[in-house]
Design a protein around this motif. Structure first.
Motif, mmCIF file in Angstrom:
data_model
loop_
_atom_site.group_PDB
_atom_site.id
_atom_site.type_symbol
_atom_site.label_atom_id
_atom_site.label_comp_id
_atom_site.label_asym_id
_atom_site.label_seq_id
_atom_site.Cartn_x
_atom_site.Cartn_y
_atom_site.Cartn_z
ATOM 1 N N TYR A 138 0.827 -1.200 0.000
ATOM 2 C CA TYR A 138 0.000 0.000 0.000
ATOM 3 C C TYR A 138 0.863 1.252 0.000
ATOM 4 O O TYR A 138 2.063 1.205 0.300
ATOM 5 C CB TYR A 138 -0.934 0.022 1.224
ATOM 6 C CG TYR A 138 -0.241 -0.165 2.555
ATOM 7 C CD1 TYR A 138 0.241 0.910 3.286
ATOM 8 C CD2 TYR A 138 -0.074 -1.437 3.092
ATOM 9 C CE1 TYR A 138 0.872 0.733 4.507
ATOM 10 C CE2 TYR A 138 0.552 -1.636 4.312
ATOM 11 C CZ TYR A 138 1.025 -0.548 5.014
ATOM 12 O OH TYR A 138 1.652 -0.722 6.213
ATOM 13 N N ASP A 139 0.243 2.356 -0.373
ATOM 14 C CA ASP A 139 0.865 3.672 -0.313
ATOM 15 C C ASP A 139 -0.009 4.531 0.569
ATOM 16 O O ASP A 139 -1.120 4.915 0.189
ATOM 17 C CB ASP A 139 0.990 4.274 -1.719
ATOM 18 C CG ASP A 139 1.839 5.548 -1.737
ATOM 19 O OD1 ASP A 139 1.684 6.379 -0.810
ATOM 20 O OD2 ASP A 139 2.634 5.722 -2.668
ATOM 21 N N LEU A 140 0.483 4.822 1.755
ATOM 22 C CA LEU A 140 -0.299 5.554 2.749
ATOM 23 C C LEU A 140 -0.642 6.954 2.258
ATOM 24 O O LEU A 140 -1.775 7.418 2.385
ATOM 25 C CB LEU A 140 0.500 5.630 4.050
ATOM 26 C CG LEU A 140 -0.216 6.088 5.309
ATOM 27 C CD1 LEU A 140 -1.298 5.111 5.690
ATOM 28 C CD2 LEU A 140 0.784 6.243 6.453
ATOM 29 N N ILE A 280 4.541 -2.120 -6.312
ATOM 30 C CA ILE A 280 4.297 -3.206 -5.351
ATOM 31 C C ILE A 280 4.561 -4.566 -5.993
ATOM 32 O O ILE A 280 5.244 -5.424 -5.419
ATOM 33 C CB ILE A 280 2.847 -3.129 -4.826
ATOM 34 C CG1 ILE A 280 2.640 -1.848 -4.010
ATOM 35 C CG2 ILE A 280 2.519 -4.358 -3.974
ATOM 36 C CD1 ILE A 280 1.196 -1.576 -3.626
ATOM 37 N N ARG A 281 4.049 -4.776 -7.193
ATOM 38 C CA ARG A 281 4.221 -6.072 -7.861
ATOM 39 C C ARG A 281 5.669 -6.348 -8.226
ATOM 40 O O ARG A 281 6.118 -7.498 -8.211
ATOM 41 C CB ARG A 281 3.347 -6.128 -9.123
ATOM 42 C CG ARG A 281 1.861 -6.089 -8.839
ATOM 43 C CD ARG A 281 1.051 -6.259 -10.115
ATOM 44 N NE ARG A 281 1.206 -7.593 -10.683
ATOM 45 C CZ ARG A 281 0.599 -7.995 -11.794
ATOM 46 N NH1 ARG A 281 -0.182 -7.149 -12.460
ATOM 47 N NH2 ARG A 281 0.759 -9.214 -12.252
ATOM 48 N N ASP A 282 6.419 -5.284 -8.520
ATOM 49 C CA ASP A 282 7.834 -5.445 -8.862
ATOM 50 C C ASP A 282 8.729 -5.448 -7.629
ATOM 51 O O ASP A 282 9.951 -5.490 -7.746
ATOM 52 C CB ASP A 282 8.286 -4.321 -9.809
ATOM 53 C CG ASP A 282 7.637 -4.406 -11.173
ATOM 54 O OD1 ASP A 282 7.035 -5.459 -11.472
ATOM 55 O OD2 ASP A 282 7.716 -3.423 -11.933
ATOM 56 N N ASP A 283 8.108 -5.384 -6.446
ATOM 57 C CA ASP A 283 8.848 -5.344 -5.179
ATOM 58 C C ASP A 283 9.835 -4.181 -5.173
ATOM 59 O O ASP A 283 10.964 -4.296 -4.698
ATOM 60 C CB ASP A 283 9.583 -6.661 -4.936
ATOM 61 C CG ASP A 283 9.980 -6.845 -3.472
ATOM 62 O OD1 ASP A 283 9.350 -6.201 -2.610
ATOM 63 O OD2 ASP A 283 10.929 -7.600 -3.196
ATOM 64 N N ASN A 284 9.374 -3.060 -5.690
ATOM 65 C CA ASN A 284 10.198 -1.857 -5.777
ATOM 66 C C ASN A 284 9.678 -0.842 -4.768
ATOM 67 O O ASN A 284 8.757 -0.080 -5.055
ATOM 68 C CB ASN A 284 10.140 -1.282 -7.195
ATOM 69 C CG ASN A 284 10.978 -0.023 -7.339
ATOM 70 O OD1 ASN A 284 11.885 0.225 -6.546
ATOM 71 N ND2 ASN A 284 10.685 0.774 -8.350
ATOM 72 N N VAL A 289 5.770 3.760 -0.656
ATOM 73 C CA VAL A 289 5.160 2.458 -0.922
ATOM 74 C C VAL A 289 5.657 1.428 0.083
ATOM 75 O O VAL A 289 6.855 1.232 0.244
ATOM 76 C CB VAL A 289 5.462 1.977 -2.355
ATOM 77 C CG1 VAL A 289 4.944 0.563 -2.567
ATOM 78 C CG2 VAL A 289 4.833 2.925 -3.368
ATOM 79 N N HIS A 290 4.712 0.780 0.777
ATOM 80 C CA HIS A 290 5.050 -0.295 1.704
ATOM 81 C C HIS A 290 4.655 -1.616 1.071
ATOM 82 O O HIS A 290 3.530 -1.773 0.594
ATOM 83 C CB HIS A 290 4.329 -0.122 3.039
ATOM 84 C CG HIS A 290 4.653 -1.202 4.032
ATOM 85 N ND1 HIS A 290 5.723 -1.110 4.884
ATOM 86 C CD2 HIS A 290 4.072 -2.400 4.274
ATOM 87 C CE1 HIS A 290 5.780 -2.202 5.629
ATOM 88 N NE2 HIS A 290 4.796 -2.999 5.269
ATOM 89 N N ILE A 291 5.576 -2.586 1.094
ATOM 90 C CA ILE A 291 5.328 -3.888 0.483
ATOM 91 C C ILE A 291 5.370 -4.969 1.550
ATOM 92 O O ILE A 291 6.267 -5.001 2.390
ATOM 93 C CB ILE A 291 6.371 -4.187 -0.611
ATOM 94 C CG1 ILE A 291 6.316 -3.102 -1.694
ATOM 95 C CG2 ILE A 291 6.148 -5.566 -1.217
ATOM 96 C CD1 ILE A 291 7.431 -3.190 -2.711
#
Length: 390
Positions: A138-140, A280-284, A289-291
């Motif tokens: 998510y991105d707060l 998020i999907r690229d784990d970047n 952005v919190h993963i």
């Protein structure tokens, strides 16, 4: 007479005594850091208050515009889900909407839909199948979240368009689980009245204070509780925005469909939302952005401390207590202790403390510097637990 417009994030709430961080409910609860758990001091039977919603009819009026909107929505509905968030505090629940991005169940919604949630139950509108959802990331700051459905396959996905090409005056349709009623999603015909709009939404129970969002699409639609995470679509049924906030001329949490001037809604452009999804999907883990799972410390603080009010110490964050069984509680932190820094990063408000902890992962060992009740400087090592999304 002058009317005051209150901007609110549109999540429908149920459950005795439950208070969500973005909803205007008094008395103000004690809140905890990382994530923002809810601890109402009173239930509905003991002086607490429940949000009062005024919903528009879920049945479209017999007008040409509404009939056209319903026809467009009918094409989009199979790519939508209803989201029920369940919370540990007072068995509270919240209802919202999500959009299916992949056939195996990646769901786009708002961060304020999933924050604090202990569990997520997600119903596929097309098949009426219910899945367990987990937060992928998510991105707060941007209020965007990505959910994965367990065991999902063959789901119908939404179609998107380039939100940079949305223009003022363009006809648009807002769709969502209005009122948290489930069933066939509700739709409302509208048009774009503003682009790149900034708003402030939230209330005193949000530890980070009011939420500031920018770059939003403004529409003259009654975006109501339950619509959070739903799609704003063009006349082709392509998603151009993520429904996020609505307005109220009554000055409180609620929507007045009888006053057309209060029918204002705000959506995050889909291009913005999808760029966060890609990270998020690229784990970047780009800024904001919190993963993965959210680290949990378990300290409580009141709203004044959260926002930097009089409850704070000049040297740190005065905690109101700890949540039983959490790392902070097991480490021996107590009400009145003042946390001055974590891993050398200083904090003077609850929201700053949460920002620091948001960079951590469950299982990380952190070093907490604090002043005890006698004013003595102490340091302790704490292994962070895992908690719901922030």
């Amino acid at each position: 007479a002058l009317a005051v417009v209150a901007l609110v994030l549109v999540l429908a709430i149920g459950g005795a005594g439950f208070i969500l961080g973005h909803d205007v409910v008094k008395p103000t609860p004690i809140r905890s850091a990382a994530p923002k758990y809810n601890f109402p001091s009173e239930g509905l039977g003991n002086g607490g208050e429940s949000p009062s919603f005024q919903y528009p009819s879920v049945t479209p009026q017999n007008t040409k515009a509404d009939a056209a909107a319903a026809k467009i929505a009918n094409k989009v509905d199979p790519g939508l889900v209803d989201i029920t968030s369940t919370f540990a505090s007072e068995n509270g629940t919240a209802e919202a909407t999500g959009m299916i991005l992949t056939s195996n169940g990646l769901i786009l919604t708002n961060n304020h839909v999933v924050e604090d949630a202990q569990t997520l139950s997600v119903r596929d509108v097309a098949t009426n199948t219910t899945y367990v959802g987990t937060v992928v990331g998510y991105d707060l700051a941007e209020d965007v979240a990505l959910i994965q459905l367990k065991g999902a396959s063959g789901l119908t996905t939404i179609k998107t368009a380039n939100s940079d090409k949305v223009s003022s005056g363009e006809k648009i349709v807002g769709i969502g689980n209005a009122g948290g009623l489930g069933g066939t999603p509700s739709s409302v015909a509208s048009s774009v009245v503003g682009l790149d709009q900034p708003i402030t939404a939230g209330d005193e129970t949000n530890p980070a204070g009011s939420e500031h969002l920018s770059g939003l699409i403004e529409v003259n639609a009654a975006i109501v509780p339950g619509d959070s995470g739903g799609p704003l679509v063009n006349t082709k049924g392509e998603v151009v925005g993520l429904d996020t906030a609505g307005s109220d001329l009554n000055g409180g949490f609620g929507f007045n469909p009888g006053s057309t001037s209060s029918d204002r809604g705000y959506a995050i452009p889909i291009n913005t939302a999808l760029s966060i999804v890609t990270s998020i999907r690229d784990d970047n883990a780009v800024s904001g952005v919190h993963i993965g799972a959210t680290a949990f410390l378990g300290v409580e603080f009141d709203s004044a401390t959260a926002a930097g009010g009089s409850a704070n110490s000049s040297s740190g964050v005065t905690i109101a207590g700890t949540v039983a069984g959490t790392p902070a509680n097991k480490a021996g932190l107590v009400a009145g202790d003042v946390i001055t820094s974590i891993d050398g990063q200083s904090a003077t408000t609850g929201s700053e403390l949460q920002t620091i902890l948001l960079t951590k992962r469950p299982g990380d060992t952190i070093h907490v510097n604090y002043l005890n009740l006698n004013g003595a400087a102490k340091t302790m090592s704490v292994v962070l637990g895992s908690g719901p999304a922030q």
